[in-house]
Design an enzyme around this catalytic site. Structure first.
Site, PDB file in Angstrom:
ATOM      1  N   GLU A 177      14.112   4.693 -40.371  1.00 38.59           N
ATOM      2  CA  GLU A 177      13.646   3.976 -41.556  1.00 38.59           C
ATOM      3  C   GLU A 177      13.613   4.900 -42.766  1.00 38.59           C
ATOM      4  O   GLU A 177      13.205   6.060 -42.672  1.00 38.59           O
ATOM      5  CB  GLU A 177      12.243   3.412 -41.305  1.00 38.59           C
ATOM      6  CG  GLU A 177      11.659   2.659 -42.492  1.00 38.59           C
ATOM      7  CD  GLU A 177      10.236   2.199 -42.226  1.00 38.59           C
ATOM      8  OE1 GLU A 177       9.319   2.661 -42.924  1.00 38.59           O
ATOM      9  OE2 GLU A 177      10.043   1.386 -41.292  1.00 38.59           O
TER      10      GLU A 177
ATOM     11  N   LYS B 257      10.207   5.024 -37.405  1.00 42.69           N
ATOM     12  CA  LYS B 257       9.656   4.393 -38.600  1.00 42.69           C
ATOM     13  C   LYS B 257       8.763   5.378 -39.349  1.00 42.69           C
ATOM     14  O   LYS B 257       8.647   6.544 -38.985  1.00 42.69           O
ATOM     15  CB  LYS B 257       8.921   3.119 -38.209  1.00 42.69           C
ATOM     16  CG  LYS B 257       9.829   2.113 -37.477  1.00 42.69           C
ATOM     17  CD  LYS B 257       9.201   0.750 -37.358  1.00 42.69           C
ATOM     18  CE  LYS B 257       9.229   0.026 -38.697  1.00 42.69           C
ATOM     19  NZ  LYS B 257       8.733  -1.367 -38.584  1.00 42.69           N
TER      20      LYS B 257
ATOM     21  N   ARG C 286       3.691 -29.251 -19.181  1.00 43.74           N
ATOM     22  CA  ARG C 286       3.117 -28.489 -20.285  1.00 43.74           C
ATOM     23  C   ARG C 286       3.894 -27.212 -20.578  1.00 43.74           C
ATOM     24  O   ARG C 286       4.111 -26.864 -21.739  1.00 43.74           O
ATOM     25  CB  ARG C 286       1.637 -28.181 -19.996  1.00 43.74           C
ATOM     26  CG  ARG C 286       0.905 -27.428 -21.106  1.00 43.74           C
ATOM     27  CD  ARG C 286       1.195 -27.933 -22.504  1.00 43.74           C
ATOM     28  NE  ARG C 286       0.996 -29.379 -22.655  1.00 43.74           N
ATOM     29  CZ  ARG C 286       1.471 -30.062 -23.686  1.00 43.74           C
ATOM     30  NH1 ARG C 286       2.184 -29.466 -24.629  1.00 43.74           N
ATOM     31  NH2 ARG C 286       1.252 -31.360 -23.764  1.00 43.74           N
TER      32      ARG C 286
ATOM     33  N   LYS D 155       8.032  -8.526 -33.474  1.00 44.53           N
ATOM     34  CA  LYS D 155       6.871  -9.301 -33.901  1.00 44.53           C
ATOM     35  C   LYS D 155       6.911 -10.670 -33.206  1.00 44.53           C
ATOM     36  O   LYS D 155       7.110 -11.708 -33.831  1.00 44.53           O
ATOM     37  CB  LYS D 155       6.849  -9.429 -35.421  1.00 44.53           C
ATOM     38  CG  LYS D 155       6.687  -8.086 -36.124  1.00 44.53           C
ATOM     39  CD  LYS D 155       6.779  -8.219 -37.636  1.00 44.53           C
ATOM     40  CE  LYS D 155       6.681  -6.861 -38.310  1.00 44.53           C
ATOM     41  NZ  LYS D 155       6.834  -6.944 -39.777  1.00 44.53           N
TER      42      LYS D 155
ATOM     43  N   ASP E 199      14.016  -0.065 -46.012  1.00 45.30           N
ATOM     44  CA  ASP E 199      12.785  -0.853 -45.920  1.00 45.30           C
ATOM     45  C   ASP E 199      12.095  -1.036 -47.268  1.00 45.30           C
ATOM     46  O   ASP E 199      11.790  -0.069 -47.965  1.00 45.30           O
ATOM     47  CB  ASP E 199      11.818  -0.174 -44.941  1.00 45.30           C
ATOM     48  CG  ASP E 199      10.647  -1.065 -44.594  1.00 45.30           C
ATOM     49  OD1 ASP E 199      10.889  -2.235 -44.216  1.00 45.30           O
ATOM     50  OD2 ASP E 199       9.506  -0.601 -44.685  1.00 45.30           O
TER      51      ASP E 199
END
Length: 286
Positions: free
Chosen positions: A202, A169, A102, A137, A224
């Site tokens: 950013e 950011k 698995r 992410k 961005d």
């Protein structure tokens, strides 16, 4: 990115934790009906089309579960596969094969999906100077696997985590009182703590880019959520003062157009958070 040694440690932790989670005090289904002396053989069967990834990881999983298991690899990581292909054969104690099954499948299905999507983006960038980057992410607990898959698909890794690169950011900038304040404080922090980390900042508009450029020591500017025309203006404004990176909802339809704006990198969270697992199965051979 982190060192090779750190990366290998991450992989070892993933394997140990995944086996702990899945096996616990024993695979009682196998223990109940399969003798410990039984030997078996199985094949990793592809039931989809794409880029295979996770073969090297599977080797590590099988070795962790039972060092006496052997693998015959027919198709290596990064290869194009189609429905019906056999990636490898594994042979050894039947209980051991089932104990590892698995984890091997879960990892390889996910990694292959990520590698396949990454390869799609890499192909769309062909002929440009732009490279595709992943992001943070990722699925909690298996980031190393997902970033490994991006590399297998031909992409590049961004920072691994919060500790191996500085990335200022919008929230960092706003909480710090502005761009210049954030950069100045960051450089002071790095000097005070004797850390050598690259700084990415950013920018939300062209005026912010101008302010970033007034400060020395920035490695890359994150452009961005700019449109195409403003991205071109940003790239021209930045010139060779630092590297450039576009991000923000860039997909298969828009990635090449952003690359043609002249950016060095495009980062995409979709490489890891928006994929469908490749269909693979491990089938016993009688």
């Amino acid at each position: 990115m982190i060192s090779k040694e750190q990366f290998n440690d991450e992989i070892a932790l993933i394997i140990a934790n995944a086996i702990r989670e899945d096996v616990g005090d024993g695979d009682h289904s196998s223990l109940a009906c399969i003798p410990s002396t039984a030997k078996g053989k199985a094949k990793l069967l592809v039931k989809d089309n794409g880029i295979i990834a996770g073969v090297e990881f599977a080797k590590q999983v099988f070795a962790y579960v039972d060092a006496n298991m052997t693998l015959e690899v027919l198709i290596e990581d990064g290869s194009t596969v189609k429905y019906g292909d056999i990636v490898f054969f594994v042979e050894g104690a039947s209980q051991s094969i089932l104990k590892a099954e698995r984890l091997v499948l879960n990892a390889m299905q996910r990694m292959s999906a990520i590698a396949t999507k990454t390869k799609l983006f890499v192909d769309l960038l062909e002929g440009t100077k732009t490279k595709i980057l992943d992001t943070r992410k990722t699925t909690p607990g298996i980031r190393a696997l997902e970033k490994w898959a991006v590399k297998i698909g031909g992409g590049e890794n961004h920072r691994f985590a919060l500790y191996d690169m500085i990335m200022l950011k919008d929230n960092h900038i706003d909480f710090s009182g502005g761009i210049s304040q954030a950069i100045i404080k960051t450089k002071h922090y790095l000097k005070e703590h004797n850390k050598d980390l690259k700084i990415i900042v950013e920018a939300r508009n062209l005026e912010e880019i101008k302010e970033i450029l007034e400060n020395e020591g920035v490695y890359r500017i994150l452009i961005d959520n700019f449109n195409f025309e403003d991205t071109k203006k940003a790239v021209k404004l930045i010139g060779d003062q630092c590297l450039t990176e576009s991000s923000g909802g860039i997909n298969e339809k828009t990635i090449r157009e952003y690359a043609l704006c002249g950016v060095d990198f495009i980062s995409s969270g979709a490489l890891t958070h928006s994929v469908y697992n490749m269909d693979l199965s491990l089938k016993a051979i009688e």
